[in-house]
Design an enzyme around this catalytic site. Structure first.
Site, PDB file in Angstrom:
ATOM      1  N   ASN A  55       0.737  -1.082   0.037  1.00  0.00           N
ATOM      2  CA  ASN A  55       0.041   0.157  -0.075  1.00  0.00           C
ATOM      3  C   ASN A  55       0.859   1.237   0.010  1.00  0.00           C
ATOM      4  OD1 ASN A  55      -1.180   2.170   1.025  1.00  0.00           O
ATOM      5  ND2 ASN A  55      -3.209   1.007   1.613  1.00  0.00           N
ATOM      6  N   HIS A  79       1.061   6.198   1.975  1.00  0.00           N
ATOM      7  CA  HIS A  79       1.905   7.241   2.787  1.00  0.00           C
ATOM      8  C   HIS A  79       2.974   7.680   2.071  1.00  0.00           C
ATOM      9  CE1 HIS A  79      -1.114   6.543   5.825  1.00  0.00           C
ATOM     10  NE2 HIS A  79      -1.068   5.432   5.698  1.00  0.00           N
ATOM     11  N   HIS A  86      -5.630   3.873  -1.632  1.00  0.00           N
ATOM     12  CA  HIS A  86      -7.034   3.922  -1.405  1.00  0.00           C
ATOM     13  C   HIS A  86      -6.911   5.561  -1.643  1.00  0.00           C
ATOM     14  CE1 HIS A  86      -9.619   4.424   2.657  1.00  0.00           C
ATOM     15  NE2 HIS A  86     -10.194   4.784   1.472  1.00  0.00           N
ATOM     16  N   ARG A 114      -9.336   8.378  -1.075  1.00  0.00           N
ATOM     17  CA  ARG A 114     -10.261   8.610  -0.030  1.00  0.00           C
ATOM     18  C   ARG A 114     -11.187   9.763  -0.442  1.00  0.00           C
ATOM     19  NH1 ARG A 114      -8.968   6.966   5.421  1.00  0.00           N
ATOM     20  NH2 ARG A 114     -10.630   8.191   6.084  1.00  0.00           N
ATOM     21  N   ARG A 163      -6.745  12.796   0.898  1.00  0.00           N
ATOM     22  CA  ARG A 163      -5.793  13.152   1.972  1.00  0.00           C
ATOM     23  C   ARG A 163      -4.312  12.711   1.273  1.00  0.00           C
ATOM     24  NH1 ARG A 163      -7.388  10.012   7.237  1.00  0.00           N
ATOM     25  NH2 ARG A 163      -9.303  11.238   6.926  1.00  0.00           N
ATOM     26  N   GLU A 220      -8.786   0.665  -3.340  1.00  0.00           N
ATOM     27  CA  GLU A 220      -9.479   0.737  -1.981  1.00  0.00           C
ATOM     28  C   GLU A 220     -10.265   1.784  -2.074  1.00  0.00           C
ATOM     29  OE1 GLU A 220      -7.492   0.888   1.815  1.00  0.00           O
ATOM     30  OE2 GLU A 220      -6.353  -0.763   1.376  1.00  0.00           O
ATOM     31  N   THR A 233      -8.471   3.764   8.508  1.00  0.00           N
ATOM     32  CA  THR A 233      -9.701   2.975   8.481  1.00  0.00           C
ATOM     33  C   THR A 233      -9.705   2.175   9.815  1.00  0.00           C
ATOM     34  OG1 THR A 233      -8.946   2.719   5.991  1.00  0.00           O
ATOM     35  CG2 THR A 233     -10.964   1.388   7.217  1.00  0.00           C
ATOM     36  N   GLU A 286     -11.279  -9.042   3.144  1.00  0.00           N
ATOM     37  CA  GLU A 286     -10.023  -8.872   3.583  1.00  0.00           C
ATOM     38  C   GLU A 286     -10.326  -8.653   5.310  1.00  0.00           C
ATOM     39  OE1 GLU A 286      -7.292  -6.245   1.755  1.00  0.00           O
ATOM     40  OE2 GLU A 286      -6.584  -5.308   3.774  1.00  0.00           O
ATOM     41  N   HIS A 317      -3.897  -4.545   7.781  1.00  0.00           N
ATOM     42  CA  HIS A 317      -4.092  -3.190   8.564  1.00  0.00           C
ATOM     43  C   HIS A 317      -2.981  -3.121   9.868  1.00  0.00           C
ATOM     44  CE1 HIS A 317      -5.295   0.440  10.256  1.00  0.00           C
ATOM     45  NE2 HIS A 317      -5.989   0.640   9.200  1.00  0.00           N
TER      46      HIS A 317
HETATM   47  N1  PXP Z   1      -5.812  -3.071   4.064  1.00  0.00           N
HETATM   48  C1  PXP Z   1      -6.890  -2.164   4.049  1.00  0.00           C
HETATM   49  C2  PXP Z   1      -8.277  -2.482   3.739  1.00  0.00           C
HETATM   50  C3  PXP Z   1      -6.645  -0.723   4.449  1.00  0.00           C
HETATM   51  O1  PXP Z   1      -7.527   0.021   4.804  1.00  0.00           O
HETATM   52  C4  PXP Z   1      -5.345  -0.470   4.913  1.00  0.00           C
HETATM   53  C5  PXP Z   1      -5.039   0.938   5.526  1.00  0.00           C
HETATM   54  O2  PXP Z   1      -5.061   1.992   4.215  1.00  0.00           O
HETATM   55  C6  PXP Z   1      -4.358  -1.389   4.940  1.00  0.00           C
HETATM   56  C7  PXP Z   1      -4.870  -2.528   4.293  1.00  0.00           C
HETATM   57  C8  PXP Z   1      -2.837  -1.364   5.076  1.00  0.00           C
HETATM   58  O3  PXP Z   1      -2.898  -0.904   6.493  1.00  0.00           O
HETATM   59  P1  PXP Z   1      -1.384  -0.183   7.109  1.00  0.00           P
HETATM   60  O4  PXP Z   1      -1.237   0.949   6.052  1.00  0.00           O
HETATM   61  O5  PXP Z   1      -1.615  -0.045   8.502  1.00  0.00           O
HETATM   62  O6  PXP Z   1      -0.477  -1.306   6.703  1.00  0.00           O
END
Ligand code: PXP
Length: 247
Positions: free
Chosen positions: A9, A12, A45, A47, A51, A72, A103, A153, A196
């Site tokens: 992901n 960030h 994602h 949003r 952001r 996402e 999330t 998920e 997550h």
């Molecule tokens: N899976 C989903 C559905 C999420 O919303 C997120 C966070 O955007 C993640 C995985 C990844 O989470 P993290 O950034 O905490 O590893």
């Protein structure tokens, strides 16, 4: 035995870019580097408040990636239209609140079943592999199967948090709850992903649960790349996952 697929992901990277308002660091560059390092997919994602990831990032990712994009999205008409325009490999439906930092918790699929069934149908028909981001709760899992989502998920946030807090009893209880969720979902014919808050330790632990096809990991990997570089952070994550699966 190799571990589950790793979806990286890149949200960030965009968070850091947006902190200064320019174009760097570029999340697409990070995604391509992640591919080189062995990511099996990229997750982003978009949003509602934009952001981190922006509309142009999704367009650029669709054009540049050779691995699948997991888009996402909240269950809104705006996001559905964007997904139908781009037709990413996968669409992961997540709950979204403006005030949250990330999330929080899973979707209430059982509470909103008729609407969500209608929401996911066009995505499925467009060829997107739809997954629902939920807690490891048998009622939610059954609702996902009823609405025709092929994938869930499981939210690993509480498990990961218990580990950071050093609360081994709570962590192990959460891991057992996730393992039971995986079992129930596989019985219902669903493919199971998880994610997550995962780091090297918690990813290793969750990969010891049989039957998980994919992990999606972001924040920890982007943070760790400050110290190790993104490619090395991803390689170490891949190794941790394979170790867990082989245990
Ligand atoms: N899976 C989903 C559905 C999420 O919303 C997120 C966070 O955007 C993640 C995985 C990844 O989470 P993290 O950034 O905490 O590893």
């Amino acid at each position: 035995m190799p571990g589950p697929r790793l979806g990286v992901n890149i949200d960030h990277v965009a968070t850091i870019r947006n902190a200064r308002g320019g174009d760097a660091p570029d999340p697409v560059r990070a995604a391509l580097l992640a591919e080189t390092a062995g990511a099996d997919g990229i997750t982003a994602h978009l949003r509602e408040d934009r952001r981190h990831i922006r509309d142009g990032d999704i367009e650029a990712l669709m054009a540049a990636l050779t691995v699948p994009l997991n888009f996402e999205m909240a269950a809104t008409a705006e996001m559905q239209a964007i997904a139908l325009r781009h037709r990413p490999h996968a669409a992961c439906i997540v709950p979204e609140k403006r005030a949250e930092r990330t999330t929080e918790g899973g979707l209430g699929v059982a509470q909103d079943e008729a609407r969500l069934a209608g929401f996911v149908a066009p995505l499925r028909e467009a060829g997107c592999r739809v997954s629902m981001f939920i807690e490891a709760d048998p009622d939610q899992i059954a609702a996902c199967a009823r609405i025709g989502a092929p994938v869930i998920e499981l939210h690993t946030g509480t498990f990961a948090e218990a580990h950071w807090e050093g609360d081994a009893a709570r962590r192990d209880g959460e891991l057992a709850r996730l393992a039971e969720g995986v079992r129930v979902a596989l019985d219902a014919g669903l493919e199971v992903h998880a994610g997550h808050g995962l780091d090297f330790d918690t990813a290793r632990m969750i990969c010891a649960v049989p039957g998980i096809a994919e992990l999606n990991i972001g924040h920890f990997l982007i943070g760790e790349s400050v110290f190790l570089g993104l490619e090395e952070a991803i390689r170490r994550m891949r190794a941790a996952m394979d170790e867990g699966a082989a245990a």
